[in-house]
Every structure is written in C-alpha cells, then in structure tokens.
Design a protein around this motif. Structure first.
Motif, short mmCIF file in Angstrom:
data_model
loop_
_atom_site.label_atom_id
_atom_site.label_comp_id
_atom_site.label_asym_id
_atom_site.label_seq_id
_atom_site.Cartn_x
_atom_site.Cartn_y
_atom_site.Cartn_z
N ALA A 1 0.83 -1.22 0.00
CA ALA A 1 0.00 0.00 0.00
C ALA A 1 0.86 1.26 0.00
O ALA A 1 0.57 2.22 -0.72
CB ALA A 1 -0.93 0.00 1.21
N ILE A 2 1.91 1.25 0.78
CA ILE A 2 2.80 2.42 0.83
C ILE A 2 3.60 2.53 -0.45
O ILE A 2 3.77 3.62 -1.00
CB ILE A 2 3.72 2.35 2.07
N THR B 1 3.38 5.76 -2.82
CA THR B 1 4.62 6.52 -2.99
C THR B 1 5.03 6.63 -4.46
O THR B 1 5.43 7.70 -4.92
CB THR B 1 5.77 5.87 -2.19
N LEU B 2 4.91 5.53 -5.19
CA LEU B 2 5.34 5.52 -6.59
C LEU B 2 4.23 5.85 -7.58
O LEU B 2 4.48 5.99 -8.77
CB LEU B 2 5.95 4.16 -6.94
N GLY B 3 3.00 5.93 -7.09
CA GLY B 3 1.88 6.26 -7.98
C GLY B 3 1.50 5.11 -8.90
O GLY B 3 1.08 5.34 -10.03
N VAL B 4 1.65 3.87 -8.40
CA VAL B 4 1.26 2.71 -9.20
C VAL B 4 0.03 2.09 -8.57
O VAL B 4 -0.31 2.36 -7.42
CB VAL B 4 2.40 1.66 -9.29
N HIS B 5 -0.65 1.26 -9.32
CA HIS B 5 -1.85 0.58 -8.81
C HIS B 5 -1.44 -0.41 -7.72
O HIS B 5 -0.37 -1.03 -7.80
CB HIS B 5 -2.57 -0.14 -9.95
N ILE B 6 -2.29 -0.58 -6.73
CA ILE B 6 -1.99 -1.47 -5.61
C ILE B 6 -1.72 -2.90 -6.09
O ILE B 6 -0.86 -3.60 -5.54
CB ILE B 6 -3.12 -1.43 -4.54
N VAL C 1 -0.27 -3.83 -8.81
CA VAL C 1 1.10 -3.86 -9.33
C VAL C 1 2.08 -3.94 -8.16
O VAL C 1 3.03 -4.74 -8.18
CB VAL C 1 1.39 -2.62 -10.21
N ALA C 2 1.85 -3.14 -7.15
CA ALA C 2 2.72 -3.15 -5.98
C ALA C 2 2.70 -4.50 -5.27
O ALA C 2 3.74 -5.00 -4.83
CB ALA C 2 2.33 -2.03 -5.01
N VAL C 3 1.53 -5.12 -5.19
CA VAL C 3 1.41 -6.44 -4.58
C VAL C 3 2.19 -7.47 -5.41
O VAL C 3 2.90 -8.32 -4.87
CB VAL C 3 -0.07 -6.86 -4.43
N GLN C 4 2.10 -7.37 -6.73
CA GLN C 4 2.85 -8.29 -7.60
C GLN C 4 4.36 -8.13 -7.39
O GLN C 4 5.09 -9.11 -7.32
CB GLN C 4 2.49 -8.05 -9.07
N TRP C 5 4.84 -6.88 -7.29
CA TRP C 5 6.26 -6.66 -7.04
C TRP C 5 6.66 -7.25 -5.70
O TRP C 5 7.70 -7.87 -5.57
CB TRP C 5 6.58 -5.17 -7.03
N GLN C 6 5.80 -7.04 -4.72
CA GLN C 6 6.09 -7.55 -3.37
C GLN C 6 6.16 -9.07 -3.37
O GLN C 6 7.08 -9.65 -2.80
CB GLN C 6 5.03 -7.06 -2.40
#
Length: 107
Positions: A68-69, A73-78, A80-85
């Motif tokens: 979520a952070i 912070t990067l202005g990407v969809h949640i 996408v961030a979950v996939q990176w994580q």
C-alpha cells in the motif's frame, strides 16, 4: 558529477547557458529536455542499464515497504505493488501488528 556536467557541456548540450535552461540534459530543440530514449542510449554506451537498475530498485523497495505504501509513494496501482512484493519475496502480513507495537517497545 552533476556540477561537472553543467560546467563542461559539449555539443547540443552547450546551447544556452546553464542558467538559461531548467534542464540538466537539454535536447536539440530549445526549451526541451533530451528524450528518455536518447538518455537510455547514452547510458548504455557507458555500461549503465536503466531498465535493469530500475527493476532492481523496485524489487528492493518491495521487500522493504508494504504494498500500500509502495503503491501510494510511486503512484502505481496497488495490484502492481502487490505483484512486485510477491515477486521480491517480501512478507508484510505482520506489518500492521509490528507498527502498532513499536510505541510499546520503547517503554
């Protein structure tokens, strides 16, 4: 390095004085920056791989920040961030619990 670049501009980068342009990498057209594709080509010539380095930085952030952070912070969809994580092996299931007990650990 940035100060050295500004002081020793060559070629098209010399167009105008440093105080005349807001761009660190001015392009061939007055008032326009150098395009990201051209910057990428120049970086490749000196051995820097921007896409690879960007991916490394993103995966490192994904292991250090909750999705979520990272997304905010990067202005990407949640998603996408979950996939990176998930790809980076970051585990933030206990993050909220850890944050909620931080103040208690100090006493």
């Amino acid at each position: 390095m940035i100060r050295e670049l500004l002081a020793n501009r060559r070629g098209k980068a010399k167009i105008g004085a440093p105080q005349d342009t807001p761009w660190l990498f001015p392009g061939g057209q007055p008032g326009r920056p150098l395009g990201d594709d051209r910057i990428g080509q120049r970086l490749h010539k000196i051995g820097i791989r921007p896409k690879q380095d960007r991916s490394t930085a993103l995966f490192t952030l994904a292991t250090e920040l909750p999705a979520a952070i990272l997304a905010q912070t990067l202005g990407v969809h949640i998603k996408v961030a979950v996939q990176w994580q998930q790809a980076s092996g970051g585990d933030w299931a206990a993050y909220a619990a850890d944050v909620s007990t931080r103040g208690q650990k100090l006493h």
